[in-house]
Structures are given as structure tokens and as C-alpha cells.
Enzyme design. Structure first.
Site, PDB file in Angstrom:
ATOM      1  N   ASP A   1       0.882  -1.174   0.000  1.00 10.81           N
ATOM      2  CA  ASP A   1       0.000   0.000   0.000  1.00 10.81           C
ATOM      3  C   ASP A   1       0.921   1.227   0.000  1.00 10.81           C
ATOM      4  O   ASP A   1       2.130   1.104   0.180  1.00 10.81           O
ATOM      5  CB  ASP A   1      -0.884  -0.021   1.264  1.00 10.81           C
ATOM      6  CG  ASP A   1      -1.765   1.219   1.390  1.00 10.81           C
ATOM      7  OD1 ASP A   1      -2.381   1.610   0.386  1.00 10.81           O
ATOM      8  OD2 ASP A   1      -1.827   1.814   2.476  1.00 10.81           O
ATOM      9  N   SER A   2       0.323   2.394  -0.154  1.00 11.56           N
ATOM     10  CA  SER A   2       1.110   3.625  -0.083  1.00 11.56           C
ATOM     11  C   SER A   2       1.671   3.836   1.317  1.00 11.56           C
ATOM     12  O   SER A   2       2.607   4.596   1.503  1.00 11.56           O
ATOM     13  CB  SER A   2       0.220   4.815  -0.431  1.00 11.56           C
ATOM     14  OG  SER A   2      -0.813   4.928   0.537  1.00 11.56           O
TER      15      SER A   2
ATOM     16  N   CYS B   1      -4.474  -1.525  -1.889  1.00 11.56           N
ATOM     17  CA  CYS B   1      -4.626  -0.084  -2.066  1.00 11.56           C
ATOM     18  C   CYS B   1      -5.583   0.155  -3.231  1.00 11.56           C
ATOM     19  O   CYS B   1      -5.308  -0.278  -4.358  1.00 11.56           O
ATOM     20  CB  CYS B   1      -3.253   0.497  -2.376  1.00 11.56           C
ATOM     21  SG  CYS B   1      -3.272   2.250  -2.753  1.00 11.56           S
TER      22      CYS B   1
ATOM     23  N   GLU C   1      -1.734   7.823   8.802  1.00  6.71           N
ATOM     24  CA  GLU C   1      -0.276   7.605   8.791  1.00  6.71           C
ATOM     25  C   GLU C   1       0.371   8.153  10.062  1.00  6.71           C
ATOM     26  O   GLU C   1       1.371   7.633  10.526  1.00  6.71           O
ATOM     27  CB  GLU C   1       0.358   8.290   7.562  1.00  6.71           C
ATOM     28  CG  GLU C   1       0.026   7.630   6.245  1.00  6.71           C
ATOM     29  CD  GLU C   1       0.629   6.233   6.107  1.00  6.71           C
ATOM     30  OE1 GLU C   1       1.810   6.046   6.426  1.00  6.71           O
ATOM     31  OE2 GLU C   1      -0.121   5.322   5.699  1.00  6.71           O
TER      32      GLU C   1
ATOM     33  N   CYS D   1     -11.065   3.172   0.529  1.00  2.40           N
ATOM     34  CA  CYS D   1      -9.628   3.381   0.717  1.00  2.40           C
ATOM     35  C   CYS D   1      -9.237   2.532   1.923  1.00  2.40           C
ATOM     36  O   CYS D   1      -9.932   2.552   2.947  1.00  2.40           O
ATOM     37  CB  CYS D   1      -9.339   4.854   0.982  1.00  2.40           C
ATOM     38  SG  CYS D   1      -7.644   5.183   1.535  1.00  2.40           S
TER      39      CYS D   1
ATOM     40  N   HIS E   1      -7.053   2.789   4.086  1.00  5.64           N
ATOM     41  CA  HIS E   1      -6.716   3.504   5.331  1.00  5.64           C
ATOM     42  C   HIS E   1      -7.956   3.733   6.207  1.00  5.64           C
ATOM     43  O   HIS E   1      -7.852   3.805   7.424  1.00  5.64           O
ATOM     44  CB  HIS E   1      -6.117   4.885   5.018  1.00  5.64           C
ATOM     45  CG  HIS E   1      -4.655   4.857   4.650  1.00  5.64           C
ATOM     46  ND1 HIS E   1      -4.211   4.431   3.432  1.00  5.64           N
ATOM     47  CD2 HIS E   1      -3.549   5.214   5.355  1.00  5.64           C
ATOM     48  CE1 HIS E   1      -2.884   4.538   3.386  1.00  5.64           C
ATOM     49  NE2 HIS E   1      -2.461   5.011   4.545  1.00  5.64           N
TER      50      HIS E   1
HETATM   51  N1  DGL Z   1      -4.804   3.111   1.096  1.00  2.55           N
HETATM   52  C1  DGL Z   1      -4.899   3.684  -0.166  1.00  2.55           C
HETATM   53  C2  DGL Z   1      -6.151   3.410  -0.924  1.00  2.55           C
HETATM   54  O1  DGL Z   1      -6.770   2.398  -0.661  1.00  2.55           O
HETATM   55  C3  DGL Z   1      -3.987   4.775  -0.535  1.00  2.55           C
HETATM   56  C4  DGL Z   1      -4.455   6.139  -0.299  1.00  2.55           C
HETATM   57  C5  DGL Z   1      -3.426   7.166  -0.626  1.00  2.55           C
HETATM   58  O2  DGL Z   1      -2.229   6.894  -0.471  1.00  2.55           O
HETATM   59  O3  DGL Z   1      -3.832   8.246  -1.052  1.00  2.55           O
HETATM   60  O4  DGL Z   1      -6.555   4.139  -1.785  1.00  2.55           O
END
Ligand code: DGL
Length: 267
Positions: free
Chosen positions: A11-12, A74, A153, A185, A187
Site C-alpha cells: 500500500d502507499s 490499495c 499515517e 480506501c 486507510h
Molecule cells: N490506502 C490507499 C487506498 O486504498 C492509498 C491512499 C493514498 O495513499 O492516497 O486508496
């Protein structure tokens, strides 16, 4: 490819842990390698070609470590480049994530669905196709939510700042009368306690972690690369960012007893 190899997940940042923890739950015998691409976080507001290139680079890093499959945990990276990753690593099973519009379509009582996600996910072709398939007979209200990823984060899961930003994004959806909220998302599931406080018990909140974990089981079975072990899987964490900062946040988000250490990924 041997069943004893690890599953790679990326993931990011730390958001993909909402998927990883479900994979651990349904496949406790599998070794897992997680990569948080924190040096490039957030993905969702960057140009598509950049995130596509990152996804290819991160996948190559995981393949180098010998993984038997990759889960793109992600939504933004899936939107930006899942096809390109599959093409470039054609012998590797690659699993992506997408907003839970189908379950939302099946669950909604009043036909009003809200989707909270990054701009990259909401503007992608995959999302338009999803809306075309599962948006019939219902209304889909989308809401990009910049800033939430950064708060997760930083481990700010229940601060007044997080509450204020969530209100800013959720209040307009509540005004539309949604009864189902899709978290598009990875997150955002870490914000569920706060989200539920805001939307109340009448709104169903949908997260995809468990569905992706089950899909991972199916794909490993189809490819005959399930680890026969039923317990004792080991999780290894990497980040392209600051390992100490990432270790601290993972310590908050990872619900298992593993001794979490985070290695630096140079990529
Ligand atoms: N967790 C991510 C997603 O599902 C990444 C969000 C991001 O880095 O902007 O989109």
C-alpha cells in the site's frame, strides 16, 4: 512457485494493514511480507503514471524477495495500474481491491449509497465500470477525502482534527440520506469507530478487508500454492520511508502479538 513462499502485500503506507490483518486471520499459516511505500504516500492525489510506475517498482521489490502472490492492498494503486502490474508479472497471481459497491447495492434499503475514497479511485475507469454494473436502481454519492490518509499515517485515529475532517466529508453524504457507506480506501477502516460515531447506527459501513482476504484464499487455492501450515505464519514489514515512524504506527494498528520490526526498503 512453492506454497511455502510468502504472500507480498503493499500500500502507499499503513492502510493496507486493514487487509493484511484479515489475511492473517483467515490464513494464519502463511508468511506475509508487507511493504508500506511511505516515501510516496499519499498515492491518491498524485498523477496516475507516477503511481503506476511505483506499483511496478514495489511489485518488482516483492518479487525479488521471492513472494508467490501479490495483494495490491490499495484502491488507488489498483485504480492506477492493476492491469499493468498483471501484464508485467504475468506468471504472478496479483489481487487488487475495489470499493464494495456490489455488497452496498445488495444491502441498501433506501437505495442511497455513499462512497468515501481518494480522487484517484473515484476518477478511475474501474470505478466508472463498477458504478455502471452496480449503480442501477440506486443513487451513488461519491466523496473524495484528502487528508484522511495522512492522519492515519500519523496514528491520529481519534483526535479532534480527525473528527472535524470526517464531519466535513460525511455530513454532505448524510444530508443526501445515505443508509450505506462504502470505505473505498484501505486507510479508512482504522477510522471506523469515529466514522460510526458520526454516521450513527442506521448507516451500514462497509470495508473490504475480509472480502479481499477470502479472495486471496481462492486465488492461492486455484494456483495450488496455499501453504499447508495452519499456524505460525511470520509477518515481515518494510517501508520506503522512516522505519521508526512506521514501526510506531504499525504497533498501534496491528492487532496480533508479533514483535513488529520494520526494515528499510531502498526503492
Ligand atoms: N490506502 C490507499 C487506498 O486504498 C492509498 C491512499 C493514498 O495513499 O492516497 O486508496
Amino acid at each position: 512457485m512453492s506454497g511455502s513462499a510468502a504472500i507480498g502485500v503493499f500500500d502507499s503506507g499503513v492502510g493496507g494493514l486493514s487487509v493484511l490483518k484479515e489475511i492473517r486471520r483467515v490464513l494464519p499459516g502463511e508468511d506475509l511480507i508487507y511493504l508500506a511505500d511511505s516515501a510516496y504516500c499519499p498515492y491518491g492525489v498524485k498523477p496516475v503514471p507516477e503511481i503506476r510506475a511505483r506499483s511496478l517498482k514495489v511489485t518488482a521489490f516483492l518479487v525479488e524477495l521471492g513472494v508467490k502472490a501479490v495483494v495490491v492492498a490499495c484502491n488507488s494503486a489498483t485504480a492506477a495500474g492493476l492491469e499493468q502490474v498483471r501484464e508485467a508479472f504475468s506468471r504472478l497471481p496479483v489481487i487488487g481491491v475495489e470499493p464494495a459497491l456490489k455488497p452496498a447495492h445488495d444491502l441498501t434499503q433506501n437505495g442511497k449509497i455513499g462512497v468515501l475514497a481518494t480522487s484517484m479511485t473515484l476518477n478511475g475507469i474501474r470505478f466508472s465500470v463498477l458504478v455502471e454494473r452496480f449503480g442501477t436502481g440506486v443513487e451513488v454519492f461519491t466523496q473524495p477525502a484528502p487528508g484522511l490518509v495522512e492522519l492515519v499515517e500519523d496514528g491520529k485515529l481519534d483526535t479532534p482534527e480527525t473528527g472535524a475532517l470526517l464531519h466535513q466529508y460525511l455530513d454532505p453524504l448524510l444530508e443526501k440520506g445515505i443508509d450505506t457507506l462504502v470505505l473505498g480506501c484501505t486507510h479508512y477502516p482504522f477510522l471506523i469507530p469515529m466514522i460510526k460515531k458520526i454516521v450513527g447506527a442506521k448507516v451500514t459501513v462497509l470495508d473490504t478487508g475480509l472480502a479481499i482476504a477470502k479472495q486471496t484464499v481462492r486465488v492461492l487455492e486455484q494456483n495450488r500454492i496455499l501453504n499447508p501450515r495452519t499456524d505460525g505464519g511470520y509477518a515481515t514489514f518494510y517501508t520506503s520511508g522512516d522505519p521508526e515512524k512506521v514501526r510506531e504506527v504499525i504497533g498501534k494498528l496491528w492487532p496480533y502479538d508479533d514483535q513488529v520490526s520494520v526494515l528499510k526498503a531502498r526503492l
